[in-house]
Scaffold this motif. Structure first.
Motif, PDB file in Angstrom:
ATOM      1  N   ALA A  33       0.830  -1.208   0.000  1.00  0.00           N
ATOM      2  CA  ALA A  33       0.000   0.000   0.000  1.00  0.00           C
ATOM      3  C   ALA A  33       0.865   1.259   0.000  1.00  0.00           C
ATOM      4  N   ALA A  34       1.951   1.220   0.753  1.00  0.00           N
ATOM      5  CA  ALA A  34       2.807   2.406   0.878  1.00  0.00           C
ATOM      6  C   ALA A  34       3.573   2.726  -0.404  1.00  0.00           C
ATOM      7  N   VAL A  35       3.967   1.718  -1.141  1.00  0.00           N
ATOM      8  CA  VAL A  35       4.808   1.957  -2.322  1.00  0.00           C
ATOM      9  C   VAL A  35       4.052   1.798  -3.649  1.00  0.00           C
ATOM     10  N   GLN A  36       2.740   1.618  -3.584  1.00  0.00           N
ATOM     11  CA  GLN A  36       1.980   1.393  -4.818  1.00  0.00           C
ATOM     12  C   GLN A  36       2.115   2.547  -5.802  1.00  0.00           C
ATOM     13  N   ARG A  37       1.971   2.192  -7.050  1.00  0.00           N
ATOM     14  CA  ARG A  37       1.886   3.182  -8.118  1.00  0.00           C
ATOM     15  C   ARG A  37       0.469   3.087  -8.652  1.00  0.00           C
ATOM     16  N   PRO A  38      -0.139   4.197  -8.905  1.00  0.00           N
ATOM     17  CA  PRO A  38      -1.530   4.151  -9.364  1.00  0.00           C
ATOM     18  C   PRO A  38      -1.642   3.678 -10.806  1.00  0.00           C
ATOM     19  N   ILE A  39      -2.845   3.306 -11.157  1.00  0.00           N
ATOM     20  CA  ILE A  39      -3.153   2.952 -12.540  1.00  0.00           C
ATOM     21  C   ILE A  39      -3.767   4.189 -13.175  1.00  0.00           C
TER      22      ILE A  39
END
Length: 116
Positions: A33-39
């Protein structure tokens, strides 16, 4: 999930635990969750170029416990690709929850492809 004002879609923090990686540890889902990249919404709507699976051998790790992509849909995709299918009781993120399985599938693909 709704795009933000920039047209980006972010997974809610608890979405990783509930849907994406329900077999991963709390620490792993917190990191995801902390390092996610959005779509980007635009990426989802854009037509893809000719896929590599049309001209190259393919392998498919079918995640039988995936909550993001229905296993029946995965089977359809794998069959359409003519892929060698490895079906296992993993979630959407086997690279976190069963990394050795992912390594085995990649190694099998590399071995069979390179030995031709």
């Amino acid at each position: 999930m709704t795009p933000d004002t920039n047209g980006l879609i972010w997974m809610p923090t608890d979405g990783f635990r509930r849907a994406v990686a329900h077999k991963a540890s709390t620490d792993q889902t917190s990191i995801m969750a902390a390092v996610q990249r959005p779509i980007a919404l635009a990426c989802i709507q854009e037509a893809a170029p000719v896929p590599a699976w049309k001209t190259k051998p393919s392998w498919f790790l079918l995640a039988e416990e995936d909550r993001m992509i229905n296993p029946k849909t995965q089977r359809f995709m794998a069959d359409r690709m003519g892929a060698k299918v490895r079906s296992h009781h993993v979630d959407h993120t086997p690279m976190y929850t069963d990394p050795n399985l992912v390594i085995d599938v990649i190694s099998e693909a590399a071995h069979e492809t390179l030995s031709r």
